[in-house]
Write a protein that holds these residues in place. Structure first.
Motif, PDB file in Angstrom:
ATOM      1  N   ASP A 191       0.855  -1.189   0.000  1.00  8.71           N
ATOM      2  CA  ASP A 191       0.000   0.000   0.000  1.00  8.71           C
ATOM      3  C   ASP A 191       0.890   1.238   0.000  1.00  8.71           C
ATOM      4  N   TRP A 192       1.082   1.860  -1.162  1.00  8.46           N
ATOM      5  CA  TRP A 192       1.995   2.989  -1.282  1.00  8.46           C
ATOM      6  C   TRP A 192       1.441   4.274  -0.666  1.00  8.46           C
ATOM      7  N   ARG A 193       0.157   4.289  -0.309  1.00 11.51           N
ATOM      8  CA  ARG A 193      -0.404   5.498   0.309  1.00 11.51           C
ATOM      9  C   ARG A 193       0.029   5.650   1.760  1.00 11.51           C
ATOM     10  N   GLY A 194       0.393   4.545   2.396  1.00  9.69           N
ATOM     11  CA  GLY A 194       0.779   4.617   3.800  1.00  9.69           C
ATOM     12  C   GLY A 194       0.732   3.252   4.441  1.00  9.69           C
ATOM     13  N   ASN A 195      -0.050   3.108   5.501  1.00  9.62           N
ATOM     14  CA  ASN A 195      -0.181   1.831   6.210  1.00  9.62           C
ATOM     15  C   ASN A 195       1.173   1.328   6.703  1.00  9.62           C
ATOM     16  N   ASN A 196       1.973   2.281   7.219  1.00  8.85           N
ATOM     17  CA  ASN A 196       3.297   1.973   7.756  1.00  8.85           C
ATOM     18  C   ASN A 196       4.212   1.327   6.725  1.00  8.85           C
ATOM     19  N   ASN A 197       4.103   1.739   5.461  1.00  7.80           N
ATOM     20  CA  ASN A 197       5.084   1.273   4.489  1.00  7.80           C
ATOM     21  C   ASN A 197       6.419   1.967   4.754  1.00  7.80           C
ATOM     22  N   ILE A 198       7.438   1.611   4.013  1.00  4.24           N
ATOM     23  CA  ILE A 198       8.771   2.108   4.314  1.00  4.24           C
ATOM     24  C   ILE A 198       8.873   3.623   4.154  1.00  4.24           C
ATOM     25  N   ALA A 199       8.149   4.198   3.193  1.00  9.74           N
ATOM     26  CA  ALA A 199       8.192   5.644   2.994  1.00  9.74           C
ATOM     27  C   ALA A 199       7.563   6.382   4.168  1.00  9.74           C
ATOM     28  N   GLU A 200       6.382   5.945   4.575  1.00  5.55           N
ATOM     29  CA  GLU A 200       5.723   6.575   5.716  1.00  5.55           C
ATOM     30  C   GLU A 200       6.583   6.446   6.968  1.00  5.55           C
ATOM     31  N   SER A 201       7.214   5.303   7.153  1.00  9.24           N
ATOM     32  CA  SER A 201       8.070   5.087   8.307  1.00  9.24           C
ATOM     33  C   SER A 201       9.231   6.074   8.318  1.00  9.24           C
ATOM     34  N   ILE A 202       9.864   6.285   7.168  1.00 10.88           N
ATOM     35  CA  ILE A 202      10.990   7.220   7.080  1.00 10.88           C
ATOM     36  C   ILE A 202      10.567   8.619   7.522  1.00 10.88           C
ATOM     37  N   PHE A 203       9.444   9.097   7.013  1.00 11.18           N
ATOM     38  CA  PHE A 203       9.027  10.467   7.330  1.00 11.18           C
ATOM     39  C   PHE A 203       8.572  10.608   8.775  1.00 11.18           C
ATOM     40  N   GLN A 204       7.974   9.571   9.334  1.00 14.90           N
ATOM     41  CA  GLN A 204       7.626   9.634  10.752  1.00 14.90           C
ATOM     42  C   GLN A 204       8.873   9.712  11.624  1.00 14.90           C
ATOM     43  N   GLN A 205       9.889   8.941  11.272  1.00 14.37           N
ATOM     44  CA  GLN A 205      11.122   8.936  12.066  1.00 14.37           C
ATOM     45  C   GLN A 205      11.912  10.234  11.924  1.00 14.37           C
TER      46      GLN A 205
END
Length: 378
Positions: free
Chosen positions: A177-191
């Motif tokens: 799910d590229w929109r989010g759902n704790n994918n690697i991209a979302e994780s990077i920006f949260q961190q």
């Protein structure tokens, strides 16, 4: 009068394929796969030491800390959930995959988690450490001499066993799910949320299936973020020349010496349109950067991490030339313990005709003096 469920309006019998036992097994399998994710903390975001006067921060997202030791743990989880949700994976399904190693390790883990047999088709030259891990998780290895033969052999085995060919090279870009759902991209920006440059100038990744670059590139556009995506590519791979020429069926027919990235053909999951920059990387440069990381930080990583880092040094040098400050993020794709016989073995490197020394000298000089003069690729 409206037709009732037992009296179809057209007089034809209804076909009811709802099998409670099948759904019950799938429900439990999904629960186990999702529970595995809940048991795993997010992967670490290490800071690489750069000269403070540069005003540039480099972060390394350490995917080697996943339960199966690599970035491919994310992909395998997504592929299993995708197959289960689509009804392709059932209680008696044999899972079959074509892999250069790390995806097979992770898929063997998830197959065992839900009680299924697993067969992977591998190049015969796959590292013995990866083969041992696949077998430790109960997987069976089927070898081919020519890497391009993996695809058809995996299809044949799936048909022969009545199993399901996972086909990571086709489904990687759509299973996550590229929109989010704790994918690697979302994780990077949260961190990065509390860092001084929370929106990085660049994210640098390699491409094996293309799933990671597709996920990150789509996420950046969906969230309307200014971060640019750079993809690095090793020798013999079809991705860089295919991207440059716009040739969707470009093929080299040659295997990559950097395990986990680079492919002999443009894979269906590779999405060129979400990539802002691609860089070819000499294999000797990948090894030099990988070893430099280990010497400076104590972090042991594989060759694909070195490929990422060589691209990072190009981009950090570019930011310095342009007077830009900010952050750059890349990935530690897997741990170096899988490559003690190869990338960390001087005899193996010499036997391949590789000389990392000039590339290592360029990295050392850059970090000491800020002068970036990489050697010309052979």
């Amino acid at each position: 009068m409206s037709p009732s469920p037992t009296e179809p309006g057209d007089g034809a019998p209804w076909v009811d394929r709802c099998d409670a036992s099948v759904r019950s097994w799938a429900d439990e399998a999904v629960r186990r796969v999702v529970a595995d994710a809940n048991r795993s903390a997010d992967t670490h975001l290490h800071v690489f030491p750069l000269p403070p006067e540069w005003g540039i921060d480099l972060y390394l997202k350490d995917e080697s800390v996943h339960p199966t030791g690599s970035l491919k743990h994310r992909l395998a989880r997504s592929l299993f959930l995708y197959g289960l949700a689509n009804g392709w994976i059932r209680e008696d399904t044999t899972i079959v995959e074509a892999s250069s190693g790390s995806t097979a390790v992770s898929e063997a883990y998830f197959a065992r988690l839900i009680g299924l047999d697993f067969i992977t088709v591998l190049p015969r030259k796959t590292s013995p450490e990866k083969i041992a891990l696949i077998e430790r998780y109960g997987g069976r290895c089927h070898f081919v001499d020519a890497p391009p033969a993996m695809y058809t052999e995996a299809e044949r085995l799936a048909a022969e066993t009545g199993g399901h060919y996972m086909d990571q090279f086709t489904y990687a870009e759509r299973a996550t799910d590229w929109r989010g759902n704790n994918n690697i991209a979302e994780s990077i920006f949260q961190q990065l949320g509390l860092e001084r440059h929370p929106c990085p100038e660049w994210i640098v990744v390699g491409a094996g299936t293309g799933g990671t670059s597709a996920t990150i590139g789509r996420y950046l556009r969906y969230r309307r973020l200014g971060t640019r995506l750079a993809v690095v590519d090793p020798e013999n791979s079809a991705f860089f020349p295919g991207w440059v020429t716009g040739t969707t069926d470009y093929a080299t027919g040659m295997p990559s010496r950097i395990e986990g990235i680079g492919r002999p053909r443009m894979e269906p999951s590779f999405v060129p349109s979400v990539i802002d920059l691609m860089m070819p990387v000499p294999d000797a440069a990948s090894i030099a950067a990988m070893r430099h990381l280990n010497d400076v930080t104590g972090l042991s990583a594989g060759g694909s991490t070195g490929t990422n880092l060589w691209g990072v040094w190009h981009l950090v040098a570019r930011m310095l030339r342009e007077g830009r400050q900010g952050s750059v993020v890349t990935l530690i794709c897997d741990g170096g313990e899988r490559y003690q016989h190869s990338y960390y073995n001087d005899d193996w490197i010499a036997g391949k005709g590789l000389d990392p020394a000039p590339y290592r000298k360029a990295i050392d000089r850059f970090l000491a003096e800020g002068v970036w003069e990489p050697p010309r690729a052979p």
